[in-house]
Design an enzyme around this catalytic site. Structure first.
Site, short mmCIF file in Angstrom:
data_model
loop_
_atom_site.label_atom_id
_atom_site.label_comp_id
_atom_site.label_asym_id
_atom_site.label_seq_id
_atom_site.Cartn_x
_atom_site.Cartn_y
_atom_site.Cartn_z
CE LYS A 59 -3.99 -1.94 2.44
NZ LYS A 59 -4.74 -1.90 3.72
CG HIS A 111 1.17 -9.48 17.56
ND1 HIS A 111 1.60 -9.92 18.78
CD2 HIS A 111 2.28 -9.40 16.78
CE1 HIS A 111 2.90 -10.13 18.73
NE2 HIS A 111 3.35 -9.81 17.53
C1 COA Z 1 8.78 -4.13 22.61
C2 COA Z 1 7.42 -3.59 23.01
C3 COA Z 1 7.29 -2.20 22.45
C4 COA Z 1 6.30 -4.50 22.41
O1 COA Z 1 5.03 -3.94 22.70
P1 COA Z 1 3.80 -4.82 23.17
O2 COA Z 1 2.67 -3.91 23.43
O3 COA Z 1 4.24 -5.75 24.23
O4 COA Z 1 3.46 -5.76 21.94
P2 COA Z 1 2.88 -5.40 20.48
O5 COA Z 1 2.02 -6.52 20.06
O6 COA Z 1 2.29 -4.05 20.39
O7 COA Z 1 4.19 -5.39 19.60
C5 COA Z 1 4.90 -6.56 19.37
C6 COA Z 1 5.85 -6.26 18.24
O8 COA Z 1 6.68 -5.15 18.62
C7 COA Z 1 7.82 -5.19 17.79
N1 COA Z 1 8.99 -4.85 18.61
C8 COA Z 1 9.60 -5.62 19.54
N2 COA Z 1 10.67 -4.98 20.03
C9 COA Z 1 10.73 -3.78 19.40
C10 COA Z 1 11.64 -2.67 19.46
N3 COA Z 1 12.71 -2.68 20.27
N4 COA Z 1 11.41 -1.60 18.67
C11 COA Z 1 10.36 -1.59 17.82
N5 COA Z 1 9.46 -2.62 17.71
C12 COA Z 1 9.66 -3.69 18.50
C13 COA Z 1 7.92 -6.62 17.23
O9 COA Z 1 7.68 -6.54 15.85
C14 COA Z 1 6.81 -7.37 17.97
O10 COA Z 1 6.16 -8.34 17.20
P3 COA Z 1 6.94 -9.64 16.65
O11 COA Z 1 7.68 -10.24 17.78
O12 COA Z 1 5.83 -10.50 16.11
O13 COA Z 1 7.86 -9.13 15.56
C15 COA Z 1 7.26 -3.61 24.55
O14 COA Z 1 7.42 -4.90 25.00
C16 COA Z 1 8.24 -2.71 25.27
O15 COA Z 1 7.99 -1.52 25.39
N6 COA Z 1 9.34 -3.27 25.77
C17 COA Z 1 10.31 -2.58 26.59
C18 COA Z 1 10.86 -1.31 26.07
C19 COA Z 1 11.42 -1.42 24.67
O16 COA Z 1 12.27 -2.22 24.35
N7 COA Z 1 10.92 -0.56 23.81
C20 COA Z 1 11.34 -0.51 22.45
C21 COA Z 1 10.38 0.22 21.61
S1 COA Z 1 10.37 1.93 22.01
#
Ligand code: COA
Length: 129
Positions: A59, A111
């Site tokens: 898209k 997800h």
């Molecule tokens: C990583 C994090 C953002 C995932 O958020 P969540 O609400 O638990 O889960 P969601 O379903 O929204 O997102 C999951 C997806 O986030 C993505 N993700 C994981 N780590 C990530 C990172 N460091 N940066 C960006 N995206 C990330 C992945 O694609 C994951 O899916 P996948 O394993 O199928 O690929 C959350 O666990 C977190 O905040 N962790 C601690 C802080 C951190 O590392 N933050 C980094 C992003 S600012």
């Protein structure tokens, strides 16, 4: 620079039915994605998010790549050691993207319970002003 976005939302319950068909899984997913998702407690959610990412990428590009002979498995997600996802593409698609002036992109996945989603931001040469 032109910035385009694409997004997609997948119903995980419905998507699980498609995953029962191995031909579908083999056609849609790159081995990297299968290897990453298989050990997960909720494999289907991560696969659904990757399906959404492929649609979102198409898209953002906006030129109907899947109708032009590019396969879904030519666009795949790789995760960095900290979990951050990146979209990778086949050499064939990379050549096509170069010719369209695409210079880069970024993706975000999420997800939760019944739904998986992806957003892609794509950067191209030029100006949309
Ligand atoms: C990583 C994090 C953002 C995932 O958020 P969540 O609400 O638990 O889960 P969601 O379903 O929204 O997102 C999951 C997806 O986030 C993505 N993700 C994981 N780590 C990530 C990172 N460091 N940066 C960006 N995206 C990330 C992945 O694609 C994951 O899916 P996948 O394993 O199928 O690929 C959350 O666990 C977190 O905040 N962790 C601690 C802080 C951190 O590392 N933050 C980094 C992003 S600012």
């Amino acid at each position: 620079m032109i910035i385009n976005i694409g997004c997609d939302l997948v119903n995980i319950v419905r998507f699980k039915k498609s995953l029962q068909n191995k031909k579908f899984t083999d056609r849609i997913f790159h081995q990297t994605e299968i290897d990453y998702c298989k050990p997960k407690k909720d494999e289907a959610s991560s696969l659904a998010a990757r399906f959404a990412a492929k649609e979102a990428f198409a898209k953002a590009l906006g030129s109907g790549i899947f109708a032009q002979g590019i396969g879904f498995s030519e666009i795949w997600i790789e995760n960095a050691p900290n979990g951050k996802p990146t979209v990778r593409v086949s050499k064939k698609l990379e050549t096509q993207l170069d010719s369209q002036g695409v210079t880069g992109w970024d993706v975000s996945l999420s997800h939760h319970v019944d739904y998986a989603m992806a957003t892609v931001v794509m950067y191209s040469k030029g100006s949309n002003k």
